[in-house]
Design an enzyme around this catalytic site. Structure first.
Site, PDB file in Angstrom:
ATOM      1  N   LYS A   1      -4.993  12.702  21.189  1.00 23.65           N
ATOM      2  CA  LYS A   1      -3.749  11.766  21.216  1.00 23.65           C
ATOM      3  C   LYS A   1      -3.683  10.917  19.937  1.00 23.65           C
ATOM      4  O   LYS A   1      -2.639  11.017  19.186  1.00 23.65           O
ATOM      5  CB  LYS A   1      -3.247  11.010  22.511  1.00 23.65           C
ATOM      6  CG  LYS A   1      -3.384  11.599  23.846  1.00 23.65           C
ATOM      7  CD  LYS A   1      -1.737  12.099  23.930  1.00 23.65           C
ATOM      8  CE  LYS A   1      -1.370  13.522  23.887  1.00 23.65           C
ATOM      9  NZ  LYS A   1      -2.227  14.580  24.310  1.00 23.65           N
TER      10      LYS A   1
ATOM     11  N   GLU B   1      -3.608  13.147  16.678  1.00 22.45           N
ATOM     12  CA  GLU B   1      -2.485  14.219  16.475  1.00 22.45           C
ATOM     13  C   GLU B   1      -1.210  13.345  15.958  1.00 22.45           C
ATOM     14  O   GLU B   1      -0.310  13.948  15.476  1.00 22.45           O
ATOM     15  CB  GLU B   1      -2.338  15.114  17.674  1.00 22.45           C
ATOM     16  CG  GLU B   1      -1.578  14.625  18.896  1.00 22.45           C
ATOM     17  CD  GLU B   1      -1.402  15.560  19.715  1.00 22.45           C
ATOM     18  OE1 GLU B   1      -0.974  16.703  19.460  1.00 22.45           O
ATOM     19  OE2 GLU B   1      -1.760  15.257  21.130  1.00 22.45           O
TER      20      GLU B   1
ATOM     21  N   GLU C   1      -9.543  13.236  25.334  1.00 22.86           N
ATOM     22  CA  GLU C   1      -7.931  13.027  25.328  1.00 22.86           C
ATOM     23  C   GLU C   1      -7.364  11.772  24.309  1.00 22.86           C
ATOM     24  O   GLU C   1      -6.723  11.997  23.801  1.00 22.86           O
ATOM     25  CB  GLU C   1      -7.379  13.146  26.606  1.00 22.86           C
ATOM     26  CG  GLU C   1      -5.984  13.182  26.822  1.00 22.86           C
ATOM     27  CD  GLU C   1      -5.236  13.984  26.203  1.00 22.86           C
ATOM     28  OE1 GLU C   1      -5.846  15.236  25.725  1.00 22.86           O
ATOM     29  OE2 GLU C   1      -3.958  14.119  26.131  1.00 22.86           O
TER      30      GLU C   1
ATOM     31  N   ASN D   1      19.707  20.350  41.237  1.00 23.61           N
ATOM     32  CA  ASN D   1      18.786  19.874  40.399  1.00 23.61           C
ATOM     33  C   ASN D   1      17.646  19.278  41.312  1.00 23.61           C
ATOM     34  O   ASN D   1      17.927  18.342  42.227  1.00 23.61           O
ATOM     35  CB  ASN D   1      19.295  18.800  39.256  1.00 23.61           C
ATOM     36  CG  ASN D   1      17.747  18.144  38.739  1.00 23.61           C
ATOM     37  OD1 ASN D   1      16.674  19.022  38.489  1.00 23.61           O
ATOM     38  ND2 ASN D   1      18.139  17.128  38.411  1.00 23.61           N
ATOM     39  N   GLY D   2      16.653  19.815  41.520  1.00 23.79           N
ATOM     40  CA  GLY D   2      15.502  19.080  42.515  1.00 23.79           C
ATOM     41  C   GLY D   2      14.946  20.152  43.454  1.00 23.79           C
ATOM     42  O   GLY D   2      14.766  21.423  42.939  1.00 23.79           O
TER      43      GLY D   2
ATOM     44  N   HIS E   1     -27.385   9.371  19.644  1.00 17.77           N
ATOM     45  CA  HIS E   1     -27.928  10.656  18.922  1.00 17.77           C
ATOM     46  C   HIS E   1     -26.981  11.012  17.606  1.00 17.77           C
ATOM     47  O   HIS E   1     -27.073  12.099  17.072  1.00 17.77           O
ATOM     48  CB  HIS E   1     -27.954  11.802  19.698  1.00 17.77           C
ATOM     49  CG  HIS E   1     -28.543  11.677  21.112  1.00 17.77           C
ATOM     50  ND1 HIS E   1     -29.949  11.730  20.968  1.00 17.77           N
ATOM     51  CD2 HIS E   1     -28.186  11.237  22.374  1.00 17.77           C
ATOM     52  CE1 HIS E   1     -30.431  11.460  22.423  1.00 17.77           C
ATOM     53  NE2 HIS E   1     -29.495  11.148  23.057  1.00 17.77           N
TER      54      HIS E   1
ATOM     55  N   ARG F   1      17.030  19.438  29.338  1.00 21.27           N
ATOM     56  CA  ARG F   1      16.686  19.346  30.535  1.00 21.27           C
ATOM     57  C   ARG F   1      16.136  20.414  31.263  1.00 21.27           C
ATOM     58  O   ARG F   1      15.668  20.477  32.244  1.00 21.27           O
ATOM     59  CB  ARG F   1      17.873  18.699  31.558  1.00 21.27           C
ATOM     60  CG  ARG F   1      18.226  17.153  31.281  1.00 21.27           C
ATOM     61  CD  ARG F   1      19.307  16.579  32.017  1.00 21.27           C
ATOM     62  NE  ARG F   1      18.936  16.639  33.554  1.00 21.27           N
ATOM     63  CZ  ARG F   1      17.897  15.625  33.992  1.00 21.27           C
ATOM     64  NH1 ARG F   1      17.634  14.782  33.480  1.00 21.27           N
ATOM     65  NH2 ARG F   1      17.617  15.935  35.376  1.00 21.27           N
TER      66      ARG F   1
ATOM     67  N   LYS G   1       4.428  22.741  19.162  1.00 23.85           N
ATOM     68  CA  LYS G   1       4.679  22.302  20.468  1.00 23.85           C
ATOM     69  C   LYS G   1       3.699  23.303  21.390  1.00 23.85           C
ATOM     70  O   LYS G   1       3.050  23.210  22.138  1.00 23.85           O
ATOM     71  CB  LYS G   1       6.010  22.394  21.042  1.00 23.85           C
ATOM     72  CG  LYS G   1       5.904  21.955  22.669  1.00 23.85           C
ATOM     73  CD  LYS G   1       5.193  20.464  22.978  1.00 23.85           C
ATOM     74  CE  LYS G   1       5.109  20.235  24.327  1.00 23.85           C
ATOM     75  NZ  LYS G   1       4.142  19.260  24.641  1.00 23.85           N
TER      76      LYS G   1
ATOM     77  N   TRP H   1      15.694  24.736  35.011  1.00 23.06           N
ATOM     78  CA  TRP H   1      14.305  24.506  34.403  1.00 23.06           C
ATOM     79  C   TRP H   1      13.763  25.040  35.795  1.00 23.06           C
ATOM     80  O   TRP H   1      13.724  24.212  36.712  1.00 23.06           O
ATOM     81  CB  TRP H   1      13.682  23.345  34.101  1.00 23.06           C
ATOM     82  CG  TRP H   1      12.649  23.303  33.690  1.00 23.06           C
ATOM     83  CD1 TRP H   1      11.327  22.763  34.365  1.00 23.06           C
ATOM     84  CD2 TRP H   1      11.875  23.454  32.616  1.00 23.06           C
ATOM     85  NE1 TRP H   1      10.230  23.017  33.634  1.00 23.06           N
ATOM     86  CE2 TRP H   1      10.559  23.307  32.587  1.00 23.06           C
ATOM     87  CE3 TRP H   1      12.487  23.834  31.034  1.00 23.06           C
ATOM     88  CZ2 TRP H   1       9.675  23.475  31.640  1.00 23.06           C
ATOM     89  CZ3 TRP H   1      11.720  24.146  30.089  1.00 23.06           C
ATOM     90  CH2 TRP H   1      10.421  23.911  30.298  1.00 23.06           C
TER      91      TRP H   1
ATOM     92  N   CYS I   1      16.692  20.096  35.746  1.00 20.98           N
ATOM     93  CA  CYS I   1      17.717  20.874  35.455  1.00 20.98           C
ATOM     94  C   CYS I   1      19.025  20.068  34.875  1.00 20.98           C
ATOM     95  O   CYS I   1      18.828  18.899  35.047  1.00 20.98           O
ATOM     96  CB  CYS I   1      18.252  22.062  36.590  1.00 20.98           C
ATOM     97  SG  CYS I   1      17.044  22.923  37.366  1.00 20.98           S
TER      98      CYS I   1
HETATM   99  C1  AGP Z   1      -1.600  18.171  23.121  1.00 26.09           C
HETATM  100  O1  AGP Z   1      -1.001  16.643  22.979  1.00 26.09           O
HETATM  101  C2  AGP Z   1      -1.269  19.236  21.980  1.00 26.09           C
HETATM  102  N1  AGP Z   1       0.017  19.240  21.931  1.00 26.09           N
HETATM  103  C3  AGP Z   1      -2.159  20.362  22.118  1.00 26.09           C
HETATM  104  O2  AGP Z   1      -3.627  20.330  22.115  1.00 26.09           O
HETATM  105  C4  AGP Z   1      -1.884  21.201  23.454  1.00 26.09           C
HETATM  106  O3  AGP Z   1      -2.451  20.717  24.383  1.00 26.09           O
HETATM  107  C5  AGP Z   1      -2.470  22.792  23.157  1.00 26.09           C
HETATM  108  O4  AGP Z   1      -1.837  23.283  22.271  1.00 26.09           O
HETATM  109  C6  AGP Z   1      -2.352  23.580  24.657  1.00 26.09           C
HETATM  110  O5  AGP Z   1      -0.862  23.806  24.719  1.00 26.09           O
HETATM  111  P1  AGP Z   1      -0.591  24.553  26.164  1.00 26.09           P
HETATM  112  O6  AGP Z   1      -0.692  23.581  27.404  1.00 26.09           O
HETATM  113  O7  AGP Z   1       0.842  24.607  26.145  1.00 26.09           O
HETATM  114  O8  AGP Z   1      -1.340  25.726  26.502  1.00 26.09           O
END
Ligand code: AGP
Length: 619
Positions: free
Chosen positions: A494, A497, A490, A100-101, A513, A27, A614, A74, A2
């Site tokens: 990363k 993207e 993953e 905050n905490g 395969h 924050r 996001k 938060w 927060c």
């Molecule tokens: C991951 O780096 C991406 N930003 C994306 O795959 C994300 O994980 C996915 O859209 C799920 O989002 P969420 O965790 O908010 O549901």
């Protein structure tokens, strides 16, 4: 995480508090509030929503005092609402607190205070602090805060103002959350972070664990509540900051992604704290999970559903629950789940994982589960999010706001959440003693993670060198087996993207395969080999890769010999030694850093990569 702000001086406090809160919205931004004191009168205004929503309801002519405090939240205890917004007052309405905490023992203290006649208006742990200070107040607010801090357990930073002592703010810090004093001329400031101070001063003092500051407009006295009741004056080590405000919001990091990667030790600690005992085999406490021992005992299957990075956390959960607890687990991506007409039995549970708590495909999957009468849980980072409100029970990852599109600290928080869920369920399952012992034995490995992540982050030279070489390639493959397979996926996600390099994450056994056809001279293959049970198989896969003259990089636990000798030390990334079932949490960090430094070498927009959002709130 927060944002706290405070002001005491000779100007109207309100506009300064609001300006500083605006600088701290990164924050936390689910609710906000201020308290200003003048001539024994408190003006308190708070609201659900952002600082801008607070500004819309404030009545400036009612708050002309020159001392006050503010908060942008938060949520960790009690979902976002006006009642749960800070500041919180005591019964008399004569003192206000922002925090905050986490107060780990807030529940016990709350019961004690209720028995003494205190009445509460919120679900927060912070309101307990206000009443605890009230209980100790005897005309000296510093002493009362000192005594209250000695009763609390947890990790917190707080700011207090009392109507009867309107010339001073009291700031106090226990353990990690930051709280910084800014020294002005004829005025002094407090804030959770440097950005909120820079418009007013660049002379600062970050409080240290145990310290209490009595802050007046022309003097600051610092004592320590952890000393035996003999407060001492501390020499102030005033620091001069040269950052710009924008740089300061990232705490000196070049972008939010790198900052958030470096926040992961705190994410692990905050998510574990107060839930998993640091030592021994004591009970796991996650009251908001709302999961009874009877429901756990009846459980026959778990289904994990999520999207993107969160889906990879589900895949790790599958390996973990099936190996550690022998509970069958189904995993699916949110966009597929409901369209394959899934069948959920009455003794099955669906667990949705989501950082934002707003991903449309994940929400739709939860509704599918509910329509079939299953209990639906959520592991999410945002209290009060759609997923948090929809679920029957929630396990919150306490990662704080994640600003970069690429999910890093939230993913590590999700993996910790999965482990906490395992520990919670295991304590109620009728399992063999050796199985229980095996699960309990994971706990010290989990608590060692913050230090181990810091160890990885302390020297990223090798990772940077490898990443820069990857950045010159057109494609990159990540391969792994068992719990390394989701981490291979993953790592590929990363990298693609944020660097836009074509990347694929594969089960290593799948190479022959089809994928082998794509391997050629110098094609990078990142081989994750942290899982002892399949290590020999991984060595064979790397030999297949090298036989095609591709470039193999090994990700191994410290002390590895065979893979290191096979690919060469310059092509090895080590994680600290840990339990194989905990290793994915450490492996996440090099996966993040490879993508980060690869994208950085290519000059990409790291926090806001093209075409992505996001939170994907549409199907
Ligand atoms: C991951 O780096 C991406 N930003 C994306 O795959 C994300 O994980 C996915 O859209 C799920 O989002 P969420 O965790 O908010 O549901």
């Amino acid at each position: 995480m927060c944002g706290i702000v405070g002001y005491v001086g000779d100007k109207p406090a309100l506009p300064i508090l609001m300006d500083k809160l605006q600088m701290l919205t990164y924050r936390g931004y689910d609710s906000a509030g201020v308290a200003v004191s003048e001539n024994g009168h408190f003006y308190v205004e708070k609201t659900k929503g952002r600082v801008s929503d607070l500004a819309a309801v404030i009545e400036p002519d009612r708050a002309t005092g020159s001392i006050g405090l503010g908060h942008t939240r938060w949520a960790t205890h009690g979902e976002p609402s006006t009642a749960n917004a800070h500041p919180h007052l005591d019964c008399t309405g004569r003192l206000a607190v922002v925090q905050n905490g986490i107060v780990e023992n807030f529940w016990e203290l709350k019961q004690e205070l209720i028995e003494k006649g205190h009445h509460f208006k919120s679900e927060t742990d912070t309101e307990v602090i206000a009443h605890l200070i009230e209980e100790y107040y005897d005309g000296n607010i510093t002493t009362a805060v000192n005594l209250a801090m000695q009763r609390m357990v947890g990790s917190m930073a707080l700011l207090v103002v009392h109507k009867d002592e309107e010339d001073r703010l009291i700031a106090a810090k226990m353990d990690s959350p930051p709280l910084i004093i800014g020294f002005g001329r004829g005025e002094n400031h407090v804030a959770s972070d440097i950005p909120a101070l820079l418009r007013y001063t660049n002379r600062i003092y970050p409080l240290e664990d145990g310290e209490i500051a009595t802050i007046k407009r022309d003097d600051v006295i610092i004592t320590n509540f952890k000393e035996p009741n003999t407060p001492r004056l501390y020499d102030r080590k005033v620091m001069v900051v040269t950052w710009s405000t924008e740089v300061a919001q990232k705490e000196g990091y070049e972008n939010f992604m790198l900052k958030e990667i470096h926040e992961q030790p705190e994410t692990v600690d905050a998510t574990l704290r107060g839930r998993l005992p640091e030592h021994g085999d004591g009970p796991v406490r996650i009251p908001e999970l709302n999961l009874t021992p009877e429901e756990v005992q009846r459980l026959e299957r778990l289904t994990f559903v999520a999207c993107g990075t969160a889906y990879h956390a589900c895949l790790v959960a599958k390996y973990l629950f099936e190996q550690a607890l022998r509970i069958p687990v189904t995993v699916d991506v949110g966009s597929e789940y409901r369209y394959r007409k899934p069948m959920l039995g009455k003794n099955e549970m669906l667990v949705a994982i989501s950082q934002s708590g707003e991903t449309a495909d994940t929400i739709a999957s939860m509704r599918e589960g509910m329509e079939q009468g299953a209990k639906v849980l959520a592991i999410t980072n945002v209290l009060g999010s759609s997923i948090a409100r929809l679920a029957d029970g929630v396990l919150y990852t306490r990662a704080g706001p994640e600003m970069a599109v690429a999910s890093t600290k939230a993913f590590v928080g999700q993996l910790i959440g999965v482990h906490l869920l395992l520990q919670y369920i295991a304590q109620y399952r009728p399992i063999a003693p050796e199985m229980r012992d095996q699960i309990i034995a994971l706990r010290p490995h989990l608590w060692r993670l913050p230090a181990q992540i810091r160890h990885i982050l302390a020297d990223t030279t090798q990772i940077q060198t490898i990443a820069q070489k990857i950045s010159t390639k057109d494609a990159c493959f990540f391969i792994g087996r068992n719990m390394d397979e989701p981490l291979a996926r993953e790592g590929a996600l990363k990298l693609k993207e944020i660097s836009y390099i074509h990347s694929q994450g594969y089960a290593a056994g799948e190479l022959k395969h089809g994928t082998l056809a794509l391997l050629d001279e110098g094609v990078p293959v990142i081989a994750l080999a942290t899982q002892g049970s399949v290590y020999d198989k991984m060595v064979s896969n790397v030999q297949e890769v090298l036989a095609r003259h591709a470039w193999a990089v090994g990700v191994v636990q410290e002390g590895d010999q065979r893979l290191s000798s096979l690919v060469g030390r310059e092509n090895i990334i080590e994680i600290p030694k840990t339990h194989d079932w905990v290793a994915p949490i450490l492996t996440s960090v090099p996966m993040q850093l490879l993508s980060y430094y690869g994208a950085y070498a290519l000059g990409r927009d790291i926090d806001q990569p093209r075409n992505l959002a996001k939170s994907v709130t549409v199907e």
